[in-house]
Design a protein around this motif. Structure first.
Motif, PDB file in Angstrom:
ATOM      1  N   MET A  35       0.829  -1.202   0.000  1.00 37.82           N
ATOM      2  CA  MET A  35       0.000   0.000   0.000  1.00 37.82           C
ATOM      3  C   MET A  35       0.870   1.262   0.000  1.00 37.82           C
ATOM      4  N   ARG A  38       2.572   1.643  -3.425  1.00 34.04           N
ATOM      5  CA  ARG A  38       1.596   2.069  -4.435  1.00 34.04           C
ATOM      6  C   ARG A  38       1.190   3.525  -4.249  1.00 34.04           C
ATOM      7  N   GLY A  39       1.269   4.028  -3.012  1.00 35.12           N
ATOM      8  CA  GLY A  39       0.905   5.411  -2.734  1.00 35.12           C
ATOM      9  C   GLY A  39      -0.524   5.564  -2.266  1.00 35.12           C
ATOM     10  N   LYS A  40      -1.165   4.465  -1.905  1.00 35.87           N
ATOM     11  CA  LYS A  40      -2.568   4.527  -1.495  1.00 35.87           C
ATOM     12  C   LYS A  40      -2.753   5.145  -0.117  1.00 35.87           C
ATOM     13  N   ASN A  41      -1.673   5.378   0.599  1.00 36.20           N
ATOM     14  CA  ASN A  41      -1.778   6.023   1.902  1.00 36.20           C
ATOM     15  C   ASN A  41      -1.759   7.548   1.786  1.00 36.20           C
ATOM     16  N   LYS A  42      -1.648   8.059   0.586  1.00 38.87           N
ATOM     17  CA  LYS A  42      -1.593   9.505   0.366  1.00 38.87           C
ATOM     18  C   LYS A  42      -2.924  10.005  -0.192  1.00 38.87           C
ATOM     19  N   TYR A  45      -3.290  10.146  -4.259  1.00 41.58           N
ATOM     20  CA  TYR A  45      -3.085   8.887  -4.983  1.00 41.58           C
ATOM     21  C   TYR A  45      -3.643   8.983  -6.398  1.00 41.58           C
ATOM     22  N   THR A  46      -2.821   8.586  -7.343  1.00 39.37           N
ATOM     23  CA  THR A  46      -3.232   8.516  -8.740  1.00 39.37           C
ATOM     24  C   THR A  46      -2.880   7.120  -9.249  1.00 39.37           C
ATOM     25  N   PRO A  47      -3.852   6.368  -9.756  1.00 42.41           N
ATOM     26  CA  PRO A  47      -3.611   4.955 -10.070  1.00 42.41           C
ATOM     27  C   PRO A  47      -2.558   4.691 -11.141  1.00 42.41           C
ATOM     28  N   CYS A  51       3.328   7.129  -7.461  1.00 42.01           N
ATOM     29  CA  CYS A  51       3.273   8.184  -6.453  1.00 42.01           C
ATOM     30  C   CYS A  51       3.552   7.637  -5.057  1.00 42.01           C
ATOM     31  N   GLY A  52       4.038   6.405  -4.980  1.00 42.30           N
ATOM     32  CA  GLY A  52       4.339   5.793  -3.692  1.00 42.30           C
ATOM     33  C   GLY A  52       5.696   6.207  -3.170  1.00 42.30           C
TER      34      GLY A  52
END
Length: 146
Positions: A35, A38-42, A45-47, A51-52
């Motif tokens: 996570m 992948r950057g999903k904690n921000k 987040y852009t899929p 951006c992780g």
């Protein structure tokens, strides 16, 4: 009206995190690290963008496997010859290649495309307590088994 912000690779701010994996359960560690990679904690987040953040995992040889997975979990690879399927238990893999189970679990939770390969390069796994990334001033991240 508000507008959704979509990042591109020039606007991304990457941080460095260091995680001590000693005593952590493999699957729970892998899902949290995936996570972060992948950057999903921000909130930004852009899929389709990397951006992780960068993650350093220490003491990968001291992870825990829940249940009977130490003996029951198998890792497979094939030599591309007839009858060349090789298998190794998780216990033997932790002895031979202590960082492989952690990398394998995290890689399985990332996208299976070019972006996933790019994200995987932001992961650094070490069996010991030392790492060569002190210049990046990583932030220590405390994870629990909950």
């Amino acid at each position: 009206m508000r507008q959704t912000t979509i990042l591109n690779s020039t606007k991304v701010e990457k941080k460095w995190y260091v995680i001590d994996a000693q005593g952590l359960v493999l699957g729970r560690l892998a899902s949290k690290v995936a996570m972060i990679l992948r950057g999903k904690n921000k909130p930004s987040y852009t899929p389709h963008v990397d951006c992780g953040d960068n993650v350093i995992i220490l003491n990968a040889d001291k992870i825990n496997l829940s249940g009977n997975k130490l003996k029951g979990k198998m890792y497979y690879h094939h030599s591309q010859h007839p009858g060349g399927l090789k298998r190794t238990t998780a216990k033997n893999m932790l002895v031979k290649k202590p960082i492989y189970p952690v990398e394998h679990a995290i890689k399985g939770m990332l996208p299976k495309n070019k972006l996933g390969s790019k994200l995987f390069r932001n992961l650094f796994v070490y069996a010991g307590n030392e790492h060569p990334h002190e210049a990046q001033q990583p932030i220590k991240l405390e994870l629990t088994n909950k």
